[in-house]
Design an enzyme around this catalytic site. Structure first.
Site: not given
Length: 306
Positions: A262-263
């Site tokens: 993800c981030g």
């Protein structure tokens, strides 16, 4: 036919009729607000508020916890219980640090842990995954989180809990975490299904990253399952059948081991939790995620659709 959820089937082939699973609380993955309300007085239950917000959200998770939390809950600080030596956000803490922080929170051997966050399901899964990484099995996420708990008119408090030390025995499960070198090899060799939990515009490279200095796009060969697509409107997780269909529609090959990303390693854990609920246990999380890959000069970046 009506399958008993505990039938001795291969876990991957266990199907439930719609609505049936919602009643099936699993203290190793996901429990309902009703389950927590029934068990809240259990002497070996430990509740953790694992709320965390994006740097640009303008919210203070600890202050919100101090103002109102589920009775008895302790605050799990994702940014503090991390590796201070890394310049990447909230990377996995050294074992000794995790153990000492858990002792200070009064969480240890023999406890059933339930983690929630204030949004519904956002950061609590990261805490669940971290406990799993440290070899703790009896940990579940509260489905729908504090938002659902308060919407149902259930009690909150602003008092600090009384904490008694408890030792925790840690056995790190290294198979649950991946670094940039391992993910790069998996991407090149196509040995794993790599799944990215970020919103589609960030995955495609159409939207800027919230952290400065990162390239836009995704890991070559990865597929996009935005974490929000796995959630109902009230922040609860969709059924295992719907979850499986979403992964498959995104082109994720569930016959391969899965790496979630993800981030910055927070919402990837929602995908990991979802996979665990499907009975798929060969998943790992890319701890550095895009915060690392997006700034790493020697790894390639793909843009557009997967």
């Amino acid at each position: 036919g009506h399958l008993c959820p505990r039938a001795p089937l291969d876990r991957k082939s266990q199907w439930f009729t719609p609505g049936e699973f919602m009643a099936e609380d699993d203290p190793k993955t996901l429990v309902s607000t009703a389950w927590l309300a029934r068990h809240i007085k259990d002497p070996d239950l430990r509740i953790l508020d694992g709320s965390w917000h994006m740097p640009d959200a303008g919210r203070d998770a600890r202050a919100e916890y101090e103002a109102a939390h589920i009775p008895g809950a302790r605050f799990f600080d994702i940014d503090d219980i991390s590796d201070a030596r890394s310049d990447l956000p909230h990377m996995v803490p050294p074992v000794e640090k995790f153990m000492s922080r858990m002792r200070a929170l009064g969480v240890g051997d023999g406890h059933q842990v339930v983690v929630y966050d204030s949004v519904g399901l956002f950061s609590a899964a990261r805490v669940w995954w971290l406990f799993r990484l440290m070899g703790q099995e009896n940990v579940a996420v509260l489905d729908g989180g504090l938002a659902k708990w308060t919407a149902e008119g259930r009690e909150t408090e602003d008092m600090a809990p009384i904490i008694r030390d408890r030792h925790m025995t840690v056995r790190v499960q290294n198979s649950l975490v991946r670094d940039v070198t391992q993910v790069s090899a998996a991407s090149k060799l196509k040995t794993h299904a790599i799944v990215d939990a970020r919103a589609a515009p960030r995955f495609r490279g159409d939207a800027p990253e919230p952290r400065a200095g990162l390239r836009a796009g995704h890991i070559p060969g990865s597929r996009n399952v935005p974490y929000a697509s796995l959630l109902n409107d009230d922040g609860t997780m969709k059924s295992p059948e719907d979850t499986r269909a979403i992964f498959e529609a995104a082109g994720v090959d569930l016959s391969k081991p899965v790496i979630t990303s993800c981030g910055s390693g927070v919402t990837a854990a929602i995908l990991s939790l979802a996979l665990e609920r499907l009975g798929k246990t060969d998943h790992s999380l890319y701890d550095g995620s895009w915060a690392e890959w997006g700034q790493f000069p020697t790894v390639p970046v793909a843009t557009g659709e997967a």
